[in-house]
Design a protein around this motif. Structure first.
Motif, PDB file in Angstrom:
ATOM      1  N   MET B   8       0.821  -1.203   0.000  1.00 52.18           N
ATOM      2  CA  MET B   8       0.000   0.000   0.000  1.00 52.18           C
ATOM      3  C   MET B   8       0.863   1.265   0.000  1.00 52.18           C
ATOM      4  O   MET B   8       0.597   2.211  -0.746  1.00 52.18           O
ATOM      5  CB  MET B   8      -0.912  -0.018   1.228  1.00 52.18           C
ATOM      6  N   SER B   9       1.954   1.272   0.825  1.00 54.10           N
ATOM      7  CA  SER B   9       2.785   2.486   0.834  1.00 54.10           C
ATOM      8  C   SER B   9       3.520   2.641  -0.487  1.00 54.10           C
ATOM      9  O   SER B   9       3.698   3.766  -0.960  1.00 54.10           O
ATOM     10  CB  SER B   9       3.759   2.475   2.021  1.00 54.10           C
ATOM     11  N   THR B  10       3.919   1.506  -1.123  1.00 53.25           N
ATOM     12  CA  THR B  10       4.529   1.619  -2.452  1.00 53.25           C
ATOM     13  C   THR B  10       3.557   2.270  -3.424  1.00 53.25           C
ATOM     14  O   THR B  10       3.930   3.150  -4.217  1.00 53.25           O
ATOM     15  CB  THR B  10       4.920   0.228  -2.977  1.00 53.25           C
ATOM     16  N   GLY B  11       2.279   1.851  -3.355  1.00 54.01           N
ATOM     17  CA  GLY B  11       1.271   2.442  -4.231  1.00 54.01           C
ATOM     18  C   GLY B  11       1.129   3.928  -3.996  1.00 54.01           C
ATOM     19  O   GLY B  11       1.108   4.721  -4.950  1.00 54.01           O
ATOM     20  N   PHE B  12       1.073   4.344  -2.711  1.00 50.91           N
ATOM     21  CA  PHE B  12       0.942   5.776  -2.404  1.00 50.91           C
ATOM     22  C   PHE B  12       2.147   6.558  -2.910  1.00 50.91           C
ATOM     23  O   PHE B  12       2.002   7.651  -3.472  1.00 50.91           O
ATOM     24  CB  PHE B  12       0.775   5.978  -0.893  1.00 50.91           C
ATOM     25  N   ILE B  13       3.362   5.979  -2.721  1.00 55.00           N
ATOM     26  CA  ILE B  13       4.571   6.671  -3.188  1.00 55.00           C
ATOM     27  C   ILE B  13       4.548   6.814  -4.713  1.00 55.00           C
ATOM     28  O   ILE B  13       4.886   7.865  -5.257  1.00 55.00           O
ATOM     29  CB  ILE B  13       5.834   5.911  -2.712  1.00 55.00           C
ATOM     30  N   LEU B  14       4.085   5.742  -5.403  1.00 57.57           N
ATOM     31  CA  LEU B  14       3.998   5.814  -6.867  1.00 57.57           C
ATOM     32  C   LEU B  14       3.034   6.911  -7.302  1.00 57.57           C
ATOM     33  O   LEU B  14       3.292   7.643  -8.261  1.00 57.57           O
ATOM     34  CB  LEU B  14       3.546   4.469  -7.441  1.00 57.57           C
ATOM     35  N   GLY B  41       0.023   3.301  -9.397  1.00 55.31           N
ATOM     36  CA  GLY B  41       0.010   3.366  -7.934  1.00 55.31           C
ATOM     37  C   GLY B  41      -1.393   3.170  -7.375  1.00 55.31           C
ATOM     38  O   GLY B  41      -1.584   2.447  -6.387  1.00 55.31           O
ATOM     39  N   THR B  42      -2.396   3.803  -8.015  1.00 54.74           N
ATOM     40  CA  THR B  42      -3.776   3.639  -7.562  1.00 54.74           C
ATOM     41  C   THR B  42      -4.196   2.176  -7.610  1.00 54.74           C
ATOM     42  O   THR B  42      -4.823   1.660  -6.673  1.00 54.74           O
ATOM     43  CB  THR B  42      -4.721   4.463  -8.464  1.00 54.74           C
ATOM     44  N   ASN B  43      -3.850   1.493  -8.719  1.00 56.86           N
ATOM     45  CA  ASN B  43      -4.215   0.081  -8.837  1.00 56.86           C
ATOM     46  C   ASN B  43      -3.578  -0.751  -7.732  1.00 56.86           C
ATOM     47  O   ASN B  43      -4.225  -1.641  -7.163  1.00 56.86           O
ATOM     48  CB  ASN B  43      -3.769  -0.456 -10.203  1.00 56.86           C
ATOM     49  N   LEU B  44      -2.306  -0.439  -7.430  1.00 63.43           N
ATOM     50  CA  LEU B  44      -1.591  -1.188  -6.387  1.00 63.43           C
ATOM     51  C   LEU B  44      -2.270  -1.005  -5.031  1.00 63.43           C
ATOM     52  O   LEU B  44      -2.454  -1.971  -4.276  1.00 63.43           O
ATOM     53  CB  LEU B  44      -0.140  -0.716  -6.342  1.00 63.43           C
ATOM     54  N   VAL B  45      -2.691   0.240  -4.734  1.00 56.27           N
ATOM     55  CA  VAL B  45      -3.362   0.493  -3.456  1.00 56.27           C
ATOM     56  C   VAL B  45      -4.676  -0.292  -3.376  1.00 56.27           C
ATOM     57  O   VAL B  45      -4.984  -0.934  -2.359  1.00 56.27           O
ATOM     58  CB  VAL B  45      -3.625   2.004  -3.279  1.00 56.27           C
ATOM     59  N   LEU B  46      -5.446  -0.288  -4.479  1.00 59.36           N
ATOM     60  CA  LEU B  46      -6.729  -0.991  -4.487  1.00 59.36           C
ATOM     61  C   LEU B  46      -6.548  -2.486  -4.244  1.00 59.36           C
ATOM     62  O   LEU B  46      -7.284  -3.104  -3.459  1.00 59.36           O
ATOM     63  CB  LEU B  46      -7.436  -0.775  -5.827  1.00 59.36           C
ATOM     64  N   ILE B  47      -5.557  -3.075  -4.924  1.00 60.75           N
ATOM     65  CA  ILE B  47      -5.292  -4.508  -4.756  1.00 60.75           C
ATOM     66  C   ILE B  47      -4.889  -4.800  -3.317  1.00 60.75           C
ATOM     67  O   ILE B  47      -5.333  -5.780  -2.709  1.00 60.75           O
ATOM     68  CB  ILE B  47      -4.183  -4.960  -5.723  1.00 60.75           C
ATOM     69  N   ALA B  48      -4.047  -3.905  -2.740  1.00 62.56           N
ATOM     70  CA  ALA B  48      -3.573  -4.132  -1.369  1.00 62.56           C
ATOM     71  C   ALA B  48      -4.738  -4.076  -0.380  1.00 62.56           C
ATOM     72  O   ALA B  48      -4.759  -4.824   0.603  1.00 62.56           O
ATOM     73  CB  ALA B  48      -2.520  -3.090  -1.005  1.00 62.56           C
ATOM     74  N   VAL B  49      -5.726  -3.191  -0.629  1.00 64.10           N
ATOM     75  CA  VAL B  49      -6.872  -3.100   0.283  1.00 64.10           C
ATOM     76  C   VAL B  49      -7.655  -4.413   0.290  1.00 64.10           C
ATOM     77  O   VAL B  49      -8.146  -4.866   1.326  1.00 64.10           O
ATOM     78  CB  VAL B  49      -7.786  -1.914  -0.117  1.00 64.10           C
ATOM     79  N   GLY B  50      -7.766  -5.057  -0.890  1.00 64.15           N
ATOM     80  CA  GLY B  50      -8.562  -6.282  -0.978  1.00 64.15           C
ATOM     81  C   GLY B  50      -7.844  -7.524  -0.486  1.00 64.15           C
ATOM     82  O   GLY B  50      -8.441  -8.594  -0.420  1.00 64.15           O
ATOM     83  N   TYR B  51      -6.547  -7.385  -0.136  1.00 61.14           N
ATOM     84  CA  TYR B  51      -5.781  -8.558   0.283  1.00 61.14           C
ATOM     85  C   TYR B  51      -6.077  -8.889   1.740  1.00 61.14           C
ATOM     86  O   TYR B  51      -6.170  -8.001   2.591  1.00 61.14           O
ATOM     87  CB  TYR B  51      -4.297  -8.285   0.101  1.00 61.14           C
ATOM     88  N   LEU B  52      -6.258 -10.161   2.027  1.00 63.88           N
ATOM     89  CA  LEU B  52      -6.424 -10.600   3.420  1.00 63.88           C
ATOM     90  C   LEU B  52      -5.238 -11.494   3.759  1.00 63.88           C
ATOM     91  O   LEU B  52      -4.906 -12.390   2.979  1.00 63.88           O
ATOM     92  CB  LEU B  52      -7.721 -11.386   3.591  1.00 63.88           C
TER      93      LEU B  52
END
Lengths: 233, 120
Positions: B8-14, B41-52
């Motif tokens: 998620m932080s990688t996505g935000f940094i991107l 970066g947005t896509n990475l954040v979205l994927i990270a949110v859905g990860y359990l």
């Protein structure tokens, strides 16, 4: 200098929002209600092994139809914007530099394999990670390789447009069939659900994803050929 | 620091890098690259949110049986969303490139500080 200051302050503000989101985030331990529904009902309702595919093609099929329409619009607008330059663009100019024996021979070997892989990816969309959009992109990458090997190459626009419109038409037709024979628009149960996990299962999902794959491949190819043909004017 | 937080932080940094690039550069092609990085970066954040944590991809087979699916798979909804977002992002990028080409063909430059038609 002031402009850079403003940019920096703006990014600092956005960064602060992100930091707040990040520190306040705690991972879920269980699926939420909608994900829970998809997890428990996908197999009994659609017969697809890949739940993401079931959501895209069946549960939210109408959205995917809209998405494919957006792609079609993009391809049409790109062709329109670049059309003025393409009016005389069909004369083949002498190649400025040779692309190399390696690329030309490699293209002849790889293009059929890449096309076959693309077809594999969209036919197996309901069983494996993959599907129409990914497979279509792989098909278009075969076209890209052909363009790289011979930049003056011209593809038949009519054929691309015909593949694109025929697959779009059949996509909508299958959707209407779902309205008539099963539960609603784009319902995949117009065909038998079959054995879970086999290639011919999940009703109309493989059929719809093949059509999406062809449509997306044709649209991407149309965008690429528009860009490529405007380049050498 | 869990896997999820790193992604998620990688996505935000991107996103921040992409926005910085899009806002500071004057060349349209570089701005397009910036927008593309921000979109990734947005896509990475979205994927990270859905990860359990500790769960498998939402594809059912012998290893991920149907009966226990709701306890063993990650959230499939963000993944479907990101698939859509990637495709739309590609369409937006193609449009931006086509317009950039047209600007270069008519104005002979890609530098936005030289495009002063709408400036007063």
């Amino acid at each position: 200098m002031t402009k850079h200051m403003i940019t920096f302050l703006l990014l600092l503000g956005i960064g602060a929002i992100f930091a707040d989101l990040l520190t306040g985030f705690s991972a879920d331990q269980n699926l939420n209600a909608s994900a829970e529904f998809y997890a428990t009902h996908t197999v009994s309702d659609t017969g697809a092994a890949n739940i993401v595919t079931a959501i895209i093609v069946t549960f939210r099929g109408l959205d995917t139809l809209g998405e494919v329409t957006v792609l079609f619009l993009t391809a049409a607008i790109v062709a329109l914007v670049l059309s003025g330059d393409m009016a005389g663009g069909f004369q083949v100019k002498p190649r400025r530099w040779p692309v190399g024996e390696l690329l030309e021979t490699g293209t002849r070997l790889l293009v059929p394999l890449i096309a076959l892989f693309g077809a594999y990816v969209f036919i197996n969309g309901h069983l494996t990670p993959g599907g129409g959009f990914q497979g279509g992109a792989i098909l278009a990458s075969a076209m890209l390789l052909m363009l790289l090997a011979d930049p003056t190459r011209r593809f038949a626009h009519k054929t691309i447009a015909r593949i694109e419109s025929v697959s779009g038409l059949f996509y909508v037709f299958i959707g209407v069939l779902g309205l008539a024979l099963a539960g609603g628009f784009l319902d995949n149960r117009i065909l038998p659900l079959g054995d879970f996990g086999s290639l011919l299962s999940a009703g109309a999902i493989p059929l719809i994803y093949v059509l999406i794959g062809l449509k997306v491949g044709a649209e991407f190819s149309s965008i690429m050929t528009s860009l490529s043909e405007s380049e050498d004017v | 620091m869990t896997l999820q937080n790193i992604a998620m932080s990688t996505g935000f940094i991107l996103i921040l890098i992409g926005l910085y690039g899009a806002m500071t550069h004057k060349n349209i092609l570089r701005m397009i690259v910036g927008f593309t990085i921000a979109g990734t970066g947005t896509n990475l954040v979205l994927i990270a949110v859905g990860y359990l944590p500790g769960r498998a991809a939402p594809i059912l087979n012998a290893a991920v049986p149907i009966e226990t699916a709701s306890a063993t798979i990650v959230d499939p909804v963000p993944q479907a969303l990101v698939l859509t977002a990637i495709v739309i992002g590609l369409g937006v990028t193609a449009l931006m490139l086509a317009f950039a080409y047209k600007i270069h063909a008519t104005k002979g430059t890609l530098d936005i500080s030289k495009l002063t038609d709408l400036k007063w």
